[in-house]
Design a protein around this motif. Structure first.
Motif, PDB file in Angstrom:
ATOM      1  N   GLY A  95       0.884  -1.355   0.013  1.00  0.00           N
ATOM      2  CA  GLY A  95       0.207  -0.056  -0.069  1.00  0.00           C
ATOM      3  C   GLY A  95       1.028   1.135  -0.105  1.00  0.00           C
ATOM      4  O   GLY A  95       1.674   1.445  -1.068  1.00  0.00           O
ATOM      5  N   GLU A  96       0.463   2.179   0.974  1.00  0.00           N
ATOM      6  CA  GLU A  96       1.597   3.335   1.316  1.00  0.00           C
ATOM      7  C   GLU A  96       2.918   3.085   2.080  1.00  0.00           C
ATOM      8  O   GLU A  96       3.407   4.127   2.333  1.00  0.00           O
ATOM      9  N   ASN A  97       3.317   2.041   2.156  1.00  0.00           N
ATOM     10  CA  ASN A  97       4.265   1.626   3.259  1.00  0.00           C
ATOM     11  C   ASN A  97       5.221   0.605   2.404  1.00  0.00           C
ATOM     12  O   ASN A  97       5.162  -0.152   1.302  1.00  0.00           O
ATOM     13  N   HIS A  98       6.435   0.492   3.125  1.00  0.00           N
ATOM     14  CA  HIS A  98       7.517  -0.541   2.584  1.00  0.00           C
ATOM     15  C   HIS A  98       7.510  -1.780   3.622  1.00  0.00           C
ATOM     16  O   HIS A  98       7.406  -1.333   4.785  1.00  0.00           O
ATOM     17  N   ILE A  99       7.576  -2.846   3.018  1.00  0.00           N
ATOM     18  CA  ILE A  99       7.483  -4.093   4.147  1.00  0.00           C
ATOM     19  C   ILE A  99       8.503  -4.996   3.525  1.00  0.00           C
ATOM     20  O   ILE A  99       8.886  -5.216   2.610  1.00  0.00           O
ATOM     21  N   HIS A 100       9.086  -5.568   4.646  1.00  0.00           N
ATOM     22  CA  HIS A 100      10.051  -6.845   4.527  1.00  0.00           C
ATOM     23  C   HIS A 100      11.192  -6.500   3.381  1.00  0.00           C
ATOM     24  O   HIS A 100      11.284  -7.646   2.544  1.00  0.00           O
ATOM     25  N   GLY A 101      11.583  -5.456   3.149  1.00  0.00           N
ATOM     26  CA  GLY A 101      12.749  -5.374   2.434  1.00  0.00           C
ATOM     27  C   GLY A 101      12.644  -5.105   0.950  1.00  0.00           C
ATOM     28  O   GLY A 101      13.676  -5.340   0.169  1.00  0.00           O
ATOM     29  N   GLY A 102      11.389  -5.355   0.497  1.00  0.00           N
ATOM     30  CA  GLY A 102      11.205  -5.390  -0.964  1.00  0.00           C
ATOM     31  C   GLY A 102      11.387  -6.735  -1.197  1.00  0.00           C
ATOM     32  O   GLY A 102      10.826  -7.849  -0.993  1.00  0.00           O
ATOM     33  N   VAL A 103      12.116  -7.063  -2.576  1.00  0.00           N
ATOM     34  CA  VAL A 103      12.646  -8.325  -2.824  1.00  0.00           C
ATOM     35  C   VAL A 103      13.820  -8.695  -1.995  1.00  0.00           C
ATOM     36  O   VAL A 103      14.881  -8.587  -2.291  1.00  0.00           O
ATOM     37  N   GLY A 104      13.391  -9.207  -0.703  1.00  0.00           N
ATOM     38  CA  GLY A 104      14.116  -9.118   0.496  1.00  0.00           C
ATOM     39  C   GLY A 104      15.398 -10.531   0.457  1.00  0.00           C
ATOM     40  O   GLY A 104      15.299 -11.349  -0.484  1.00  0.00           O
ATOM     41  N   THR A 105      16.032 -10.563   1.462  1.00  0.00           N
ATOM     42  CA  THR A 105      17.209 -11.487   1.597  1.00  0.00           C
ATOM     43  C   THR A 105      16.640 -12.980   1.818  1.00  0.00           C
ATOM     44  O   THR A 105      17.325 -13.804   1.450  1.00  0.00           O
ATOM     45  N   ASP A 106      15.201 -13.134   2.059  1.00  0.00           N
ATOM     46  CA  ASP A 106      14.567 -14.128   2.137  1.00  0.00           C
ATOM     47  C   ASP A 106      14.233 -14.815   0.740  1.00  0.00           C
ATOM     48  O   ASP A 106      13.838 -16.077   0.454  1.00  0.00           O
ATOM     49  N   MET A 107      14.535 -13.930  -0.406  1.00  0.00           N
ATOM     50  CA  MET A 107      14.197 -14.507  -1.795  1.00  0.00           C
ATOM     51  C   MET A 107      15.415 -14.437  -2.462  1.00  0.00           C
ATOM     52  O   MET A 107      15.274 -14.714  -3.744  1.00  0.00           O
ATOM     53  N   GLN A 108      16.758 -14.671  -1.866  1.00  0.00           N
ATOM     54  CA  GLN A 108      17.712 -14.563  -2.567  1.00  0.00           C
ATOM     55  C   GLN A 108      18.621 -16.157  -2.279  1.00  0.00           C
ATOM     56  O   GLN A 108      18.468 -16.530  -1.460  1.00  0.00           O
ATOM     57  N   VAL A 109      19.405 -16.340  -3.308  1.00  0.00           N
ATOM     58  CA  VAL A 109      20.107 -17.545  -3.028  1.00  0.00           C
ATOM     59  C   VAL A 109      21.665 -17.258  -2.203  1.00  0.00           C
ATOM     60  O   VAL A 109      22.333 -16.629  -2.986  1.00  0.00           O
ATOM     61  N   TRP A 110      21.697 -17.903  -1.175  1.00  0.00           N
ATOM     62  CA  TRP A 110      23.015 -17.495  -0.220  1.00  0.00           C
ATOM     63  C   TRP A 110      24.285 -18.657  -0.769  1.00  0.00           C
ATOM     64  O   TRP A 110      23.769 -19.631  -1.014  1.00  0.00           O
ATOM     65  N   ASP A 111      25.224 -18.261  -0.455  1.00  0.00           N
ATOM     66  CA  ASP A 111      26.343 -19.219  -0.583  1.00  0.00           C
ATOM     67  C   ASP A 111      26.294 -20.074   0.631  1.00  0.00           C
ATOM     68  O   ASP A 111      26.022 -19.325   1.660  1.00  0.00           O
ATOM     69  N   PHE A 112      26.965 -21.273   0.799  1.00  0.00           N
ATOM     70  CA  PHE A 112      26.936 -21.793   2.231  1.00  0.00           C
ATOM     71  C   PHE A 112      28.305 -22.634   2.192  1.00  0.00           C
ATOM     72  O   PHE A 112      28.714 -23.094   1.070  1.00  0.00           O
ATOM     73  N   ARG A 113      28.447 -23.112   3.455  1.00  0.00           N
ATOM     74  CA  ARG A 113      29.700 -23.868   3.608  1.00  0.00           C
ATOM     75  C   ARG A 113      29.210 -24.714   5.147  1.00  0.00           C
ATOM     76  O   ARG A 113      28.978 -23.963   6.133  1.00  0.00           O
ATOM     77  N   PRO A 114      29.001 -26.057   4.924  1.00  0.00           N
ATOM     78  CA  PRO A 114      28.556 -26.839   6.355  1.00  0.00           C
ATOM     79  C   PRO A 114      30.002 -27.314   6.781  1.00  0.00           C
ATOM     80  O   PRO A 114      31.145 -27.253   6.554  1.00  0.00           O
ATOM     81  N   PHE A 115      29.708 -27.557   8.166  1.00  0.00           N
ATOM     82  CA  PHE A 115      30.970 -27.567   8.980  1.00  0.00           C
ATOM     83  C   PHE A 115      30.654 -28.840  10.346  1.00  0.00           C
ATOM     84  O   PHE A 115      29.428 -28.569  10.572  1.00  0.00           O
ATOM     85  N   CYS A 116      31.460 -29.697  10.799  1.00  0.00           N
ATOM     86  CA  CYS A 116      31.092 -30.794  11.458  1.00  0.00           C
ATOM     87  C   CYS A 116      32.184 -30.743  12.460  1.00  0.00           C
ATOM     88  O   CYS A 116      33.418 -31.326  11.925  1.00  0.00           O
ATOM     89  N   GLY A 117      31.844 -30.829  13.721  1.00  0.00           N
ATOM     90  CA  GLY A 117      32.949 -31.161  14.830  1.00  0.00           C
ATOM     91  C   GLY A 117      32.268 -31.218  16.114  1.00  0.00           C
ATOM     92  O   GLY A 117      31.415 -32.349  15.979  1.00  0.00           O
ATOM     93  N   LYS A 118      32.332 -30.822  16.937  1.00  0.00           N
ATOM     94  CA  LYS A 118      31.567 -30.808  18.247  1.00  0.00           C
ATOM     95  C   LYS A 118      30.071 -30.432  18.216  1.00  0.00           C
ATOM     96  O   LYS A 118      29.371 -30.598  18.966  1.00  0.00           O
ATOM     97  N   THR A 119      29.829 -29.752  16.957  1.00  0.00           N
ATOM     98  CA  THR A 119      28.395 -29.150  16.849  1.00  0.00           C
ATOM     99  C   THR A 119      28.538 -29.608  15.356  1.00  0.00           C
ATOM    100  O   THR A 119      29.205 -29.720  14.348  1.00  0.00           O
ATOM    101  N   ALA A 120      27.227 -29.520  14.851  1.00  0.00           N
ATOM    102  CA  ALA A 120      26.890 -29.383  13.402  1.00  0.00           C
ATOM    103  C   ALA A 120      26.520 -28.112  12.846  1.00  0.00           C
ATOM    104  O   ALA A 120      25.417 -27.685  13.642  1.00  0.00           O
ATOM    105  N   ARG A 121      27.138 -27.499  12.026  1.00  0.00           N
ATOM    106  CA  ARG A 121      26.555 -26.051  11.538  1.00  0.00           C
ATOM    107  C   ARG A 121      26.695 -25.744  10.205  1.00  0.00           C
ATOM    108  O   ARG A 121      27.384 -26.588   9.179  1.00  0.00           O
TER     109      ARG A 121
END
Length: 327
Positions: A95-121
């Motif tokens: 409407g007359e407001n801005h919400i949730h960043g537009g085409v926000g970060t939740d709609m983009q493909v992120w780079d990633f790297r898994p890691f496993c040690g004492k935790t899984a992350r």
């Protein structure tokens, strides 16, 4: 501890992957690099969060389920941000407001790297360029999901910008503990909440929760609030309000007969939203009204265009931490 990932598609010339974290207690967490999204939390054969039917569904239609929403989560009135004598105008997409960043970060493909040690992350990173969605500054984001053997899922978001900008992201997971959120009980360390207007924005400062449908200082069934005659509940068709945390830990405790979720965060507020709009249609046709509830850890929205609380100075480090302990 185990980690692995599986490719399930392509978008914007990048691979879409589902990353799995598993601890020694048998708890499993699934994360998508699309939107740095928390897709599933599996414990005792149940999914503790609302999920779409397949990973592919998440990029078909914006749904916010588990996504890392930014640069701004929530609404900015008239899309205006005043800094000094200048007013910066963001695109109007609600409407007359801005919400949730537009085409926000939740709609983009992120780079990633898994890691496993004492935790899984898994560590996920995203570069959001200057001017994207009208925001100034080249912004670098880093999200980490880390699962330990105490069934605590740690969520951490760090970010820096090379220009003065505004930043108020959130993880938008809907929790239900394998049940319907309407039937769960909630205790929250918040003495005040923010009433809102027809547009869902604050309009009269903080208000005491005492004597209202928003009083969760003692354990209370969520459905009792959702079906109350409170004018604010009727206005938003359910819970859709910021709660100001009083500094006592934990921030919130959500309970069913069989499970409990404890939320701890460094955020000053939690925005509770009970999925008021879900109606078993669209890409989320497996989800109905009040099936899940969010604990959006963020700075609360403001009434006007003074957004000083969420202004990020050049090269200032932003850090948001949320711990979800499942029992």
């Amino acid at each position: 501890m185990k980690t692995n990932f599986e490719k399930y598609g392509r978008k914007d010339d990048k691979d879409l992957c589902e990353i799995t974290l598993e601890n020694d207690a048998g708890m499993t967490v699934k994360v998508l690099n699309y939107g740095a999204t928390l897709e599933k939390v599996l414990l005792d054969g149940k999914n503790m969060v609302l999920s779409l039917k397949t990973p592919e569904d998440y990029s078909k239609q914006r749904n916010f389920l588990g996504g890392t929403v930014g640069r701004i989560a929530g609404r900015v009135r008239r899309g205006q941000w005043k800094h000094g004598n200048e007013i910066h105008q963001l695109p109007l997409n609600d409407g007359e407001n801005h919400i949730h960043g537009g085409v926000g970060t939740d709609m983009q493909v992120w780079d990633f790297r898994p890691f496993c040690g004492k935790t899984a992350r898994v560590d996920l990173t995203l570069f959001d360029p200057d001017g994207h969605n009208g925001y100034p500054g080249n912004l670098r984001l880093h999200v980490r999901y880390e699962l330990d053997n105490d069934n605590i899922l740690h969520y951490r978001l760090d970010a820096t910008s090379d220009q003065l900008t505004i930043f108020n992201p959130v993880n938008h997971t809907y929790f239900n503990l394998g049940e319907r959120a309407e039937n769960l009980t909630l205790q929250m360390n918040a003495d005040y909440y923010l009433p809102v207007d027809q547009e869902g924005l604050p309009n009269r400062g903080i208000a005491e929760v005492a004597g209202t449908a928003f009083d969760f200082r003692k354990n209370k069934r969520i459905g009792d609030s959702l079906h109350s005659e409170d004018e604010q509940i009727k206005l938003r068709n359910g819970l859709d309000h910021p709660f100001i945390l009083n500094g006592n830990n934990p921030a919130a405790v959500l309970s069913s007969e069989d499970h409990k979720l404890t939320v701890i965060t460094n955020a000053p507020a939690l925005v509770l939203y009970a999925g008021n709009h879900f109606d078993h249609t669209g890409v989320a046709n497996n989800i109905g009204q009040y099936d899940g509830i969010t604990f959006e850890a963020q700075c609360p929205p403001t009434e006007g265009n003074d957004l000083g609380q969420i202004t990020l100075l050049p090269f200032e480090k932003f850090e948001r931490v949320v711990d979800w302990k499942f029992e």
